[in-house]
Each structure stands twice: as structure tokens, then as C-alpha cells.
Design an enzyme around this catalytic site. Structure first.
Site, short mmCIF file in Angstrom:
data_model
loop_
_atom_site.label_atom_id
_atom_site.label_comp_id
_atom_site.label_asym_id
_atom_site.label_seq_id
_atom_site.Cartn_x
_atom_site.Cartn_y
_atom_site.Cartn_z
N ASP A 113 9.89 58.29 28.23
CA ASP A 113 10.52 57.55 28.49
C ASP A 113 12.10 57.58 28.99
OD1 ASP A 113 10.98 57.38 25.80
OD2 ASP A 113 11.21 55.16 25.43
N GLU A 181 11.65 50.16 28.37
CA GLU A 181 12.64 48.60 28.11
C GLU A 181 11.63 47.77 28.73
OE1 GLU A 181 14.34 48.53 25.97
OE2 GLU A 181 14.95 51.07 25.61
#
Length: 431
Positions: A113, A181
Site C-alpha cells: 500500500d 486507508e
């Protein structure tokens, strides 16, 4: 391959510190994607960008047009090529890098990520990024969760594959995923089909638990299914002194919602969580507030338990709006699923790491909490007959994740990289 790790350790630190200085929020990682892509291009990977990498319509919580345009202009000023910006325009950030050795073997995928958080980083001189001069250069944006380290590990994995490809077999897919997120980006990559023929999938996280350097958890247990919501209440303004009866108070609807959400009964079938993380309302002390805004999340141990929390939250939002005669709108902006690691990978990872000079201990399982949108990728792999796991890489944590002083020990980068290298060399490849 300790010689390879030693040869790249300094570069790992350089990459991590560069990424840390230039954090970008989800679906606005234009500069980050470009820098990753140029490194991967140099190594010889095939790069898939924009709508090649993501399902445009499967994204959630896309920033507003003004913010996207502003960040695209910043990216242009930072030297991102026009051809790259054209493909990423509108928040199609992140990329997929593929390598086919041309020799029969497993298809192995890794996910890293790349997004940051809306947090202002501390300038305390005891904070290593401040002390060493690589603080975030962007106000109210910080890599406060270790993603700067994750994508650095990804570049390390890519470098190993490229420089040792003659001794490898099968195919490799590296997913540099935007907008982790809030659970917004993994589904968009998953829906594009990248995981449909993957035999083995690996992802993981620096920290989460404070563990000694050299400690690796082969699997994790405890990530929750979740839903992320933005809620707006719309009422009617009026003079608070002369004609309060003509107003419809959106602030009160929001406040009642916030307090009553925490009163949702727990569920007997599993763990539940709920949080109101943001509330904005009103315009002045003598004005009945006509607008209010909430950011809410629900979590559940299973999808069914989370669905219960979401249904109860929705009921409370509607009831609060009815109570104050205001309208409401609920916008889903993120989602994650429950996930269960493939236990059969534990002995494979343990055996693979026995020859590592960097991995000192492999824990079979680590208990965690929170949520992870890698769940979509893991579940897709397992649904198609593959095996998947989510790992932890130990580091001392003086401050928790999502804290202005968050940091990790940089030698964890070498540990994580060597773990993945050992997995590539042996482990799952030789089943």
C-alpha cells in the site's frame, strides 16, 4: 541471499526517506506512483497504470474534483510526465507491475500500500525523521502507518526479481495499491482481475504490534469487516433569537446521531466496533445550524456482524433526522471484508526463513485488530483455489500507528525484504 540484502540496504533507506518526505493521500498519490513506476520501468517490469490497473467504478471515497485537480498540478510541477498524468487523471493512482520468467511455475502476487494519512507530523527533535532531516514536506499529510516502508520493500522485491530472474520460474505480480486507508483501493484492483489466477498471495505490515527486529508473523488473526460512511444532515437556518421556531437544526441531528451510535447493543456472534471520527456543523453562534457532517465507521468480526452494525447505524441516522425534521444523505466511502489466512503457509514460511540471516523468529500467528482492505485480494485468491496470508514484521513502536510521532526502526526493511526473498526462492514455489 544476504549479499543481495547488504548491497541494497542503503538504497532501501534512501527510498523510504524519499517517500516519507512526499506523502500523498488516497487516490492522490500521483508523485508516489510516478516515482515507483520509473524505478520499476528501469528494472524491466511491465507497468500497468490508470484504468489498466484499477476498475474505475469500483473505487470508493474518491476525493473531490478540486482536490484532485490541485494535486495533479502539484504533480506536474514536481516533474511527473504528462503521459503518466493523463493515465492517472481523476484519481486513478497506484500501479501493477508484472514479470513473467517464461518458465512454468506458480503465479505469486504481492501487495504494497502507498497512501498516507491526514496527520501533521511532529517536529520534535527526538523524532527520527526530524532529527535526520526527512520530515514530511506536506502540511497535514504524513506517512504515519508505515506505508512508506511497505512500498520500499516492494521496490526491493522487484529489484530481486529483476536481478535474479534467470534462476526463478513462474510469474510475479506486484500491486502497489492506492487508498488503503479507509478501505477504498483494494477492491478496485481486485475487480480488475489481477488476483483471479494467483497461486500464492502475500501482503503484510510493519509493526501493528511492538515486536523485536527479526520477528516475523507468518499469519494474522483478528482483522474486522468494516464500513465507512459520510453523512450529511440538511436543515433550515434561522435567527436563533428572533425566530428559532423557523429553523431546522442539523447540528442537533448530528449530535444525537453521534451519541446514540455508541449505544448500539453489542452482538452475540462476534466483536463489534463503531466510531464517529469527525463532526462539522454550524456557521455562527446566533444561527440555527442548517448543515452538519459526520464521518463514521462500523466494524464487525464477520461480514454479517458488520452488516448488523451498519443497519443499526443507518436506523439511528434516519431516526435522528426525523426527530429534528431535517433531511439526510449517507455516502458509502469505504469497505473491508473479514479475512482468514491460509494456515498451510505457516510451515512453508517458517522453513523458508530458516536460512535467513535477518529473520530471527517466525511466529505462527499474531493477534491483530482494526481492518484491512487487502481482505478483498486475499479472499479473491482463496475463492479461486489459491493460498494467501497477511504477515507482520516486527519493530519497536514508541508511538502507535496514526500518531504524529509514529516511526519504525528502518532495519525492519531488510528483514521484511529477506522474508519475501526466501519465500520466492523456496517456500510456496516448491510445493
Amino acid at each position: 541471499m544476504s549479499d543481495f540484502i547488504k548491497s541494497i540496504e542503503a538504497e532501501l533507506i534512501t527510498w523510504r526517506r524519499l517517500f516519507h518526505q512526499y506523502p500523498e493521500l488516497g487516490f492522490m498519490e500521483y508523485i508516489t506512483t510516478y516515482r515507483l513506476g520509473k524505478e520499476l520501468e528501469k528494472l524491466g517490469f511491465t507497468i500497468h497504470l490508470g484504468e489498466e490497473a484499477l476498475d474505475h467504478d469500483a473505487r470508493l471515497g474518491i476525493p473531490n474534483e478540486a482536490d484532485l485537480n490541485e494535486h495533479e498540478l502539484l504533480a506536474k510541477a514536481e516533474g511527473v510526465e504528462a503521459s503518466w498524468l493523463a493515465k492517472m487523471s481523476g484519481g486513478l493512482t497506484g500501479l501493477v507491475a508484472t514479470w513473467d520468467t517464461g518458465r512454468p511455475g506458480d503465479h505469486v502476487a504481492f501487495r504494497f500500500d502507498i497512501d498516507a494519512l491526514p496527520i501533521t507530523e511532529t517536529k520534535d527533535t527526538n523524532h527520527i525523521p526530524a532529527k535526520e532531516g526527512f520530515l514530511s514536506t506536506t502540511e497535514q499529510t504524513m506517512h504515519a502507518c508505515g506505508h512508506d516502508g511497505h512500498m520500499t520493500i516492494g521496490l526491493g522485491v522487484a529489484t530481486f526479481i529483476a536481478t535474479h530472474q534467470s534462476s526463478l520460474k513462474g510469474k510475479f505480480t506486484l500491486l502497489f495499491q492506492p487508498a488503503e486507508e479507509g478501505g477504498r483501493g483494494a477492491k478496485a484492483m481486485t475487480e480488475k482481475g489481477w488476483l483471479d489466477d494467483v497461486d500464492y498471495f502475500y501482503s503484510g505490515h510493519i509493526g501493528i504490534q511492538s515486536l523485536p527486529i527479526g520477528t516475523v508473523a507468518a499469519t494474522t488473526e483478528g482483522f474486522l469487516a468494516s464500513s465507512k460512511l459520510n453523512v450529511t444532515f440538511t436543515g433550515v437556518s434561522s435567527h436563533a433569537g428572533m425566530h428559532p421556531e423557523l429553523g431546522r437544526n442539523a447540528l442537533l441531528a448530528a449530535a444525537v446521531t453521534a451519541t446514540n451510535l455508541y449505544a448500539i447493543p453489542r452482538h452475540s456472534d462476534g466483536i463489534t466496533r463503531i466510531n464517529v471520527g469527525k463532526m462539522v456543523a454550524g456557521s455562527g453562534r446566533n444561527i440555527i445550524p442548517s448543515d452538519a457532517y459526520l464521518e463514521i465507521e462500523t466494524r464487525g468480526e464477520t461480514r454479517q456482524v458488520n452488516d448488523y452494525m451498519l443497519a443499526e447505524a443507518t436506523r439511528i441516522i434516519k431516526a435522528s433526522a426525523d426527530m429534528y425534521d431535517v433531511s439526510y444523505e449517507i455516502t458509502p466511502v469505504g469497505i473491508t471484508e473479514e479475512m482468514v489466512c491460509s494456515e498451510t503457509l505457516i510451515p512453508k514460511i517458517t522453513k523458508a526463513c530458516q536460512s535467513s540471516d535477518y529473520v530471527k523468529e517466525v511466529l505462527p500467528i499474531a493477534k491483530v485488530s482494526g481492518s484491512e482492505d487487502a481482505s478483498f485480494m486475499m479472499n479473491r485468491v482463496q475463492q479461486h483455489g489459491g493460498k494467501a496470508t497477511y504477515m507482520l514484521f516486527g519493530t519497536e513502536l514508541k508511538y502507535p500507528h496514526h500518531h504524529p510521532s509514529f516511526d519504525f526502526q528502518e532495519n525492519v526493511l531488510a528483514v521484511a525484504l529477506d522474508t519475501f526473498i526466501k519465500i520466492i526462492e523456496g517456500g510456496s514455489q516448491n510445493e
